[in-house]
Design a protein around this motif. Structure first.
Motif, mmCIF file in Angstrom:
data_model
loop_
_atom_site.group_PDB
_atom_site.id
_atom_site.type_symbol
_atom_site.label_atom_id
_atom_site.label_comp_id
_atom_site.label_asym_id
_atom_site.label_seq_id
_atom_site.Cartn_x
_atom_site.Cartn_y
_atom_site.Cartn_z
ATOM 1 N N GLY A 68 -17.092 8.407 -0.654
ATOM 2 C CA GLY A 68 -17.262 8.655 0.777
ATOM 3 C C GLY A 68 -16.775 10.047 1.136
ATOM 4 N N PRO A 69 -16.950 10.402 2.406
ATOM 5 C CA PRO A 69 -16.556 11.750 2.844
ATOM 6 C C PRO A 69 -15.040 11.924 2.848
ATOM 7 C CG PRO A 69 -17.290 10.448 4.707
ATOM 8 C CD PRO A 69 -17.541 9.623 3.485
ATOM 9 N N VAL A 70 -14.582 13.047 2.308
ATOM 10 C CA VAL A 70 -13.153 13.345 2.261
ATOM 11 C C VAL A 70 -12.975 14.857 2.323
ATOM 12 C CG1 VAL A 70 -13.042 13.386 -0.257
ATOM 13 C CG2 VAL A 70 -11.012 12.836 1.047
ATOM 14 N N LYS A 71 -11.889 15.278 2.970
ATOM 15 C CA LYS A 71 -11.569 16.702 3.057
ATOM 16 C C LYS A 71 -10.064 16.880 2.932
ATOM 17 C CE LYS A 71 -11.440 16.878 8.121
ATOM 18 N NZ LYS A 71 -11.459 15.453 8.350
ATOM 19 N N GLU A 72 -9.624 18.110 2.736
ATOM 20 C CA GLU A 72 -8.193 18.387 2.608
ATOM 21 C C GLU A 72 -7.475 17.997 3.889
ATOM 22 O OE1 GLU A 72 -7.097 22.251 1.220
ATOM 23 O OE2 GLU A 72 -8.670 22.257 -0.295
ATOM 24 N N GLY A 73 -6.313 17.371 3.723
ATOM 25 C CA GLY A 73 -5.524 16.944 4.871
ATOM 26 C C GLY A 73 -5.743 15.493 5.251
ATOM 27 N N ASP A 74 -6.759 14.842 4.692
ATOM 28 C CA ASP A 74 -6.996 13.422 4.979
ATOM 29 C C ASP A 74 -5.885 12.569 4.377
ATOM 30 O OD1 ASP A 74 -9.318 14.034 6.283
ATOM 31 O OD2 ASP A 74 -10.661 13.264 4.742
ATOM 32 N N ILE A 75 -5.607 11.447 5.015
ATOM 33 C CA ILE A 75 -4.630 10.491 4.521
ATOM 34 C C ILE A 75 -5.384 9.303 3.931
ATOM 35 C CG2 ILE A 75 -2.698 8.979 5.120
ATOM 36 C CD1 ILE A 75 -1.944 11.852 5.413
ATOM 37 N N VAL A 101 0.851 -1.191 0.000
ATOM 38 C CA VAL A 101 0.000 0.000 0.000
ATOM 39 C C VAL A 101 0.886 1.239 0.000
ATOM 40 C CG1 VAL A 101 -1.899 -1.121 1.218
ATOM 41 C CG2 VAL A 101 -0.180 0.097 2.509
ATOM 42 N N LYS A 102 0.300 2.352 -0.414
ATOM 43 C CA LYS A 102 0.968 3.653 -0.334
ATOM 44 C C LYS A 102 0.032 4.616 0.363
ATOM 45 C CE LYS A 102 4.441 3.958 -3.797
ATOM 46 N NZ LYS A 102 5.458 4.902 -4.105
ATOM 47 N N LEU A 103 0.600 5.491 1.164
ATOM 48 C CA LEU A 103 -0.169 6.528 1.831
ATOM 49 C C LEU A 103 -0.084 7.813 1.032
ATOM 50 C CD1 LEU A 103 0.921 5.921 5.532
ATOM 51 C CD2 LEU A 103 -1.115 5.087 4.372
ATOM 52 N N ALA A 104 -1.220 8.487 0.897
ATOM 53 C CA ALA A 104 -1.274 9.739 0.144
ATOM 54 C C ALA A 104 -2.133 10.741 0.905
ATOM 55 C CB ALA A 104 -1.847 9.503 -1.243
ATOM 56 N N LYS A 105 -1.688 11.983 0.910
ATOM 57 C CA LYS A 105 -2.397 13.054 1.609
ATOM 58 C C LYS A 105 -3.203 13.865 0.605
ATOM 59 C CE LYS A 105 -1.591 17.033 4.538
ATOM 60 N NZ LYS A 105 -0.575 17.872 5.182
ATOM 61 N N VAL A 106 -4.462 14.162 0.946
ATOM 62 C CA VAL A 106 -5.332 14.963 0.081
ATOM 63 C C VAL A 106 -4.863 16.418 0.135
ATOM 64 C CG1 VAL A 106 -7.677 15.755 -0.340
ATOM 65 C CG2 VAL A 106 -7.282 13.412 0.437
ATOM 66 N N VAL A 107 -4.462 16.926 -1.024
ATOM 67 C CA VAL A 107 -3.970 18.298 -1.117
ATOM 68 C C VAL A 107 -5.101 19.255 -1.478
ATOM 69 C CG1 VAL A 107 -2.349 19.812 -2.329
ATOM 70 C CG2 VAL A 107 -1.698 17.473 -1.789
ATOM 71 N N LYS A 108 -5.972 18.815 -2.414
ATOM 72 C CA LYS A 108 -7.040 19.689 -2.882
ATOM 73 C C LYS A 108 -8.233 18.856 -3.313
ATOM 74 C CE LYS A 108 -7.876 23.453 -6.097
ATOM 75 N NZ LYS A 108 -7.351 24.273 -7.177
#
Length: 65
Positions: A44-51, A5-12
């Motif tokens: 599903g629900p997502v916002k900036e800063g989520d991993i 797996v890879k972790l990614a942070k929501v930027v926008k």
């Protein structure tokens, strides 16, 4: 069963898509590789800063029109 797996942070958050608007298109940047970013569709629900945990990270979503 070890699945890579890879972790990614929501930027926008780019916008909503799908026939009923239940999918959100986001730009993510990888936690281990800061200069690489891709566009993904998220259900599903997502916002900036989520991993996000990405099971597949080579494919990129098409841009919204």
């Amino acid at each position: 069963m070890d699945v890579p797996v890879k972790l990614a942070k929501v930027v926008k958050v780019l916008g909503r898509t799908g026939s009923t608007g239940n999918v959100t298109q986001v730009r993510v940047e990888f936690v281990d590789d800061k200069e690489r970013s891709i566009i993904r569709n998220v259900k599903g629900p997502v916002k900036e800063g989520d991993i996000l945990t990405l099971l597949e990270w080579e494919r990129e979503a098409r841009r919204l029109r």
